[in-house]
Write a protein that holds these residues in place. Structure first.
Motif, PDB file in Angstrom:
ATOM      1  N   TRP A 111       1.003  -1.315  -0.151  1.00 46.05           N
ATOM      2  CA  TRP A 111       0.105   0.106   0.105  1.00 46.05           C
ATOM      3  C   TRP A 111       0.863   1.340  -0.139  1.00 46.05           C
ATOM      4  CZ3 TRP A 111      -5.476   0.166  -0.146  1.00 46.05           C
ATOM      5  CH2 TRP A 111      -6.021  -0.908   0.198  1.00 46.05           C
ATOM      6  N   PHE A 112       0.503   2.205  -0.801  1.00 47.07           N
ATOM      7  CA  PHE A 112       1.294   3.430  -0.872  1.00 47.07           C
ATOM      8  C   PHE A 112       0.381   4.479  -0.335  1.00 47.07           C
ATOM      9  CE2 PHE A 112       1.832   1.379  -5.214  1.00 47.07           C
ATOM     10  CZ  PHE A 112       3.176   0.812  -4.945  1.00 47.07           C
ATOM     11  N   PRO A 113       0.909   5.664   0.145  1.00 53.68           N
ATOM     12  CA  PRO A 113       0.054   6.662   0.507  1.00 53.68           C
ATOM     13  C   PRO A 113      -0.145   7.605  -0.365  1.00 53.68           C
ATOM     14  CG  PRO A 113       2.517   7.020   1.158  1.00 53.68           C
ATOM     15  CD  PRO A 113       2.359   5.624   0.668  1.00 53.68           C
ATOM     16  N   GLU A 114       0.277   7.534  -1.482  1.00 52.76           N
ATOM     17  CA  GLU A 114      -0.522   8.499  -2.489  1.00 52.76           C
ATOM     18  C   GLU A 114      -0.186   7.540  -3.851  1.00 52.76           C
ATOM     19  OE1 GLU A 114       2.432  11.345  -3.855  1.00 52.76           O
ATOM     20  OE2 GLU A 114       4.219  10.291  -3.149  1.00 52.76           O
ATOM     21  N   PRO A 115      -1.072   7.792  -5.092  1.00 51.05           N
ATOM     22  CA  PRO A 115      -0.960   7.006  -5.996  1.00 51.05           C
ATOM     23  C   PRO A 115       0.382   7.209  -6.670  1.00 51.05           C
ATOM     24  CG  PRO A 115      -2.790   8.569  -6.381  1.00 51.05           C
ATOM     25  CD  PRO A 115      -1.833   9.077  -5.225  1.00 51.05           C
ATOM     26  N   LEU A 116       1.033   6.391  -7.526  1.00 50.82           N
ATOM     27  CA  LEU A 116       2.236   6.208  -8.274  1.00 50.82           C
ATOM     28  C   LEU A 116       2.155   6.152  -9.674  1.00 50.82           C
ATOM     29  CD1 LEU A 116       4.563   4.053  -5.626  1.00 50.82           C
ATOM     30  CD2 LEU A 116       4.001   6.734  -5.816  1.00 50.82           C
ATOM     31  N   ASP A 117       3.072   6.159 -10.218  1.00 58.04           N
ATOM     32  CA  ASP A 117       3.094   6.035 -11.888  1.00 58.04           C
ATOM     33  C   ASP A 117       2.529   4.798 -12.286  1.00 58.04           C
ATOM     34  OD1 ASP A 117       4.573   5.621 -14.702  1.00 58.04           O
ATOM     35  OD2 ASP A 117       4.395   7.610 -14.463  1.00 58.04           O
ATOM     36  N   ASP A 152      -4.378  -1.333  -8.305  1.00 54.36           N
ATOM     37  CA  ASP A 152      -5.941  -1.060  -8.076  1.00 54.36           C
ATOM     38  C   ASP A 152      -5.754   0.139  -7.091  1.00 54.36           C
ATOM     39  OD1 ASP A 152      -5.520  -2.378  -5.663  1.00 54.36           O
ATOM     40  OD2 ASP A 152      -6.548  -4.063  -6.280  1.00 54.36           O
ATOM     41  N   THR A 153      -7.092   0.348  -6.676  1.00 51.67           N
ATOM     42  CA  THR A 153      -7.364   1.492  -5.688  1.00 51.67           C
ATOM     43  C   THR A 153      -6.379   2.629  -5.967  1.00 51.67           C
ATOM     44  OG1 THR A 153      -7.019  -0.248  -3.867  1.00 51.67           O
ATOM     45  CG2 THR A 153      -7.312   1.973  -3.066  1.00 51.67           C
ATOM     46  N   ASP A 154      -6.928   3.221  -7.184  1.00 54.30           N
ATOM     47  CA  ASP A 154      -6.092   4.481  -7.819  1.00 54.30           C
ATOM     48  C   ASP A 154      -4.963   4.365  -7.863  1.00 54.30           C
ATOM     49  OD1 ASP A 154      -8.735   5.276  -8.371  1.00 54.30           O
ATOM     50  OD2 ASP A 154      -8.888   6.716  -6.794  1.00 54.30           O
ATOM     51  N   GLU A 155      -4.254   3.209  -8.158  1.00 50.47           N
ATOM     52  CA  GLU A 155      -2.762   3.166  -8.159  1.00 50.47           C
ATOM     53  C   GLU A 155      -2.023   3.420  -6.809  1.00 50.47           C
ATOM     54  OE1 GLU A 155      -4.040   5.614 -10.998  1.00 50.47           O
ATOM     55  OE2 GLU A 155      -4.765   3.534 -11.129  1.00 50.47           O
ATOM     56  N   LYS A 156      -2.928   3.119  -5.765  1.00 47.81           N
ATOM     57  CA  LYS A 156      -2.219   3.083  -4.417  1.00 47.81           C
ATOM     58  C   LYS A 156      -2.018   1.807  -3.790  1.00 47.81           C
ATOM     59  CE  LYS A 156      -5.253   6.180  -2.704  1.00 47.81           C
ATOM     60  NZ  LYS A 156      -5.844   6.974  -1.725  1.00 47.81           N
ATOM     61  N   ARG A 157      -2.263   0.675  -4.682  1.00 47.28           N
ATOM     62  CA  ARG A 157      -1.835  -0.781  -4.056  1.00 47.28           C
ATOM     63  C   ARG A 157      -1.454  -1.569  -5.187  1.00 47.28           C
ATOM     64  NH1 ARG A 157      -6.496  -4.481  -1.310  1.00 47.28           N
ATOM     65  NH2 ARG A 157      -7.292  -4.581  -3.452  1.00 47.28           N
ATOM     66  N   TYR A 199      12.368 -13.191   1.640  1.00 46.37           N
ATOM     67  CA  TYR A 199      12.267 -12.630   0.534  1.00 46.37           C
ATOM     68  C   TYR A 199      12.764 -11.132   0.344  1.00 46.37           C
ATOM     69  CZ  TYR A 199       9.225 -16.638  -0.500  1.00 46.37           C
ATOM     70  OH  TYR A 199       8.925 -17.991  -0.673  1.00 46.37           O
ATOM     71  N   GLU A 200      12.802 -10.540  -0.642  1.00 48.74           N
ATOM     72  CA  GLU A 200      13.031  -9.144  -0.865  1.00 48.74           C
ATOM     73  C   GLU A 200      12.120  -8.689  -1.872  1.00 48.74           C
ATOM     74  OE1 GLU A 200      17.235  -7.199  -0.035  1.00 48.74           O
ATOM     75  OE2 GLU A 200      17.491  -9.234  -1.458  1.00 48.74           O
ATOM     76  N   LEU A 201      11.380  -7.398  -1.492  1.00 44.46           N
ATOM     77  CA  LEU A 201      10.759  -6.675  -2.304  1.00 44.46           C
ATOM     78  C   LEU A 201      11.788  -5.550  -2.971  1.00 44.46           C
ATOM     79  CD1 LEU A 201       7.712  -6.144  -3.570  1.00 44.46           C
ATOM     80  CD2 LEU A 201       7.762  -3.930  -2.044  1.00 44.46           C
ATOM     81  N   LEU A 202      12.134  -5.663  -4.277  1.00 50.53           N
ATOM     82  CA  LEU A 202      13.142  -4.524  -5.014  1.00 50.53           C
ATOM     83  C   LEU A 202      12.220  -3.703  -5.781  1.00 50.53           C
ATOM     84  CD1 LEU A 202      15.848  -7.292  -6.129  1.00 50.53           C
ATOM     85  CD2 LEU A 202      15.645  -6.015  -4.060  1.00 50.53           C
ATOM     86  N   VAL A 203      12.812  -2.361  -5.456  1.00 49.73           N
ATOM     87  CA  VAL A 203      12.062  -1.419  -6.049  1.00 49.73           C
ATOM     88  C   VAL A 203      13.189  -0.278  -6.781  1.00 49.73           C
ATOM     89  CG1 VAL A 203      10.565   0.722  -5.584  1.00 49.73           C
ATOM     90  CG2 VAL A 203      10.259  -1.428  -3.866  1.00 49.73           C
ATOM     91  N   GLY A 204      12.776  -0.298  -8.044  1.00 46.88           N
ATOM     92  CA  GLY A 204      13.942   0.683  -8.875  1.00 46.88           C
ATOM     93  C   GLY A 204      13.602   2.254  -8.290  1.00 46.88           C
ATOM     94  N   THR A 205      14.678   2.854  -8.173  1.00 42.86           N
ATOM     95  CA  THR A 205      14.934   4.189  -7.497  1.00 42.86           C
ATOM     96  C   THR A 205      13.914   5.113  -8.609  1.00 42.86           C
ATOM     97  OG1 THR A 205      17.030   4.844  -8.331  1.00 42.86           O
ATOM     98  CG2 THR A 205      16.462   3.807  -5.780  1.00 42.86           C
ATOM     99  N   GLU A 206      13.783   5.014  -9.845  1.00 40.03           N
ATOM    100  CA  GLU A 206      13.323   5.678 -11.152  1.00 40.03           C
ATOM    101  C   GLU A 206      12.024   5.463 -10.799  1.00 40.03           C
ATOM    102  OE1 GLU A 206      15.027   2.857 -11.732  1.00 40.03           O
ATOM    103  OE2 GLU A 206      16.816   3.286 -12.708  1.00 40.03           O
ATOM    104  N   LEU A 207      11.100   4.863  -9.943  1.00 39.93           N
ATOM    105  CA  LEU A 207       9.627   4.893  -9.723  1.00 39.93           C
ATOM    106  C   LEU A 207       9.307   6.183  -9.119  1.00 39.93           C
ATOM    107  CD1 LEU A 207       7.212   3.273  -9.546  1.00 39.93           C
ATOM    108  CD2 LEU A 207       7.796   2.776  -7.161  1.00 39.93           C
ATOM    109  N   GLU A 208       7.952   6.724  -9.820  1.00 38.07           N
ATOM    110  CA  GLU A 208       7.693   7.940  -9.498  1.00 38.07           C
ATOM    111  C   GLU A 208       6.441   8.174  -9.100  1.00 38.07           C
ATOM    112  OE1 GLU A 208       7.629   9.796 -13.610  1.00 38.07           O
ATOM    113  OE2 GLU A 208       9.739   9.762 -14.101  1.00 38.07           O
ATOM    114  N   ASP A 209       6.159   9.263  -8.522  1.00 42.76           N
ATOM    115  CA  ASP A 209       4.804   9.636  -8.023  1.00 42.76           C
ATOM    116  C   ASP A 209       4.152  10.412  -9.336  1.00 42.76           C
ATOM    117  OD1 ASP A 209       5.560  12.313  -8.009  1.00 42.76           O
ATOM    118  OD2 ASP A 209       5.655  12.489  -5.872  1.00 42.76           O
ATOM    119  N   LEU A 210       2.835  10.866  -9.205  1.00 41.44           N
ATOM    120  CA  LEU A 210       2.352  11.434 -10.194  1.00 41.44           C
ATOM    121  C   LEU A 210       2.700  12.662 -10.757  1.00 41.44           C
ATOM    122  CD1 LEU A 210      -1.602  11.186  -9.236  1.00 41.44           C
ATOM    123  CD2 LEU A 210      -0.024   9.520 -10.242  1.00 41.44           C
TER     124      LEU A 210
END
Length: 261
Positions: A167-173, A198-203, A217-228
């Motif tokens: 879950w993200f606190p804001e929508p992401l790209d 889903d959930t307006d790109e917040k989940r 396990y690990e969740l790997l997240v590219g640092t290029e990930l953007e918010d709106l």
């Protein structure tokens, strides 16, 4: 001589292609919204995109003048079913001449409609099934970079096909969520499965192909990930790139988690 008979199938003349989604799906977009994704149900024609997309000020009924960056090379995916449209960065970034003279295309508190013309032709030369409208309200300027420390994860139970949820606190790209988050085992091997957003790109949901096994396990997240607004995990869109400290940038961030037997 032998006669051969064959039939030529009739040309498809009835419209069937439609706009399936416009991302972000949220009804509130920041003043510094960076991009939109238009998802079509079939392949589209090329070369007329900027004539067919309009941003309308609902209060006045007038079209916002030149809100988008009109590129000579349109930004399509490989099968021409998803079009990416960028808001003009010159109008977004504080202090640039277009920003000073024209202001941002989206203003806080105002209501807009994104209109996609029915006359836009698909790859077979047929117009869209219907006009498409997305109405949204301008939200506050977003000058806060996303931070994985603020994300909430829901770890699934062992030996199930239950989704691993983030879950993200804001929508992401939406486009970047499809490819910049992965799940790996402790040894680094990727876990195979499908992604649902889903959930307006917040989940972000990950459903494995085979039941979860106990382990780390690990969740790997590219640092290029953007918010709106184009802010990434590694910095703000507004930051002057010549002053940005590249030494602080990492390619991936990690969230470890464990599935208990």
């Amino acid at each position: 001589d032998r006669e051969v008979f064959f039939e030529i199938p009739p040309l498809e003349t009835e419209s069937s292609t439609k706009v399936e989604h416009v991302y972000p799906t949220s009804s509130i977009l920041p003043e510094n919204q960076l991009k939109l994704y238009l998802q079509f149900s079939a392949s589209m024609s090329r070369g007329e995109a900027y004539e067919r997309i309009h941003l309308i000020d609902v209060e006045t009924g007038e079209e916002v003048e030149l809100p988008f960056l009109e590129l000579e090379q349109e930004l399509w995916n490989r099968d021409f079913t998803r079009f990416t449209i960028l808001f003009d960065p010159g109008r977004i970034k504080t202090g640039l001449i277009p920003n000073i003279e024209e202001g941002r295309a989206i203003k806080k508190g105002k209501i807009y409609s994104l209109v996609i013309d029915r006359e836009w032709q698909d790859a077979k030369g047929r117009p869209l099934l219907t006009e498409y409208r997305k109405t949204f309200t301008g939200g506050p300027f977003d000058d806060v970079a996303p931070d994985i420390a603020n994300w909430k994860i829901v770890v699934p139970e062992w030996n199930t096909l239950t989704a691993f949820m983030v879950w993200f606190p804001e929508p992401l790209d939406r486009g970047l969520l499809d490819r910049l988050i992965t799940v790996v085992e402790a040894g680094g091997n990727s876990v195979h499965g499908r992604i649902e957003i889903d959930t307006d790109e917040k989940r972000w949901n990950f459903i494995p192909d085979v039941p979860w096994q106990a382990g780390d396990y690990e969740l790997l997240v590219g640092t290029e990930l953007e918010d709106l607004a184009g802010n990434t995990l590694s910095g703000l869109f507004e930051v002057d790139v010549f002053k940005f400290d590249d030494a602080s940038v990492t390619e991936e961030e990690s969230i470890p988690f464990t599935i208990q037997p």
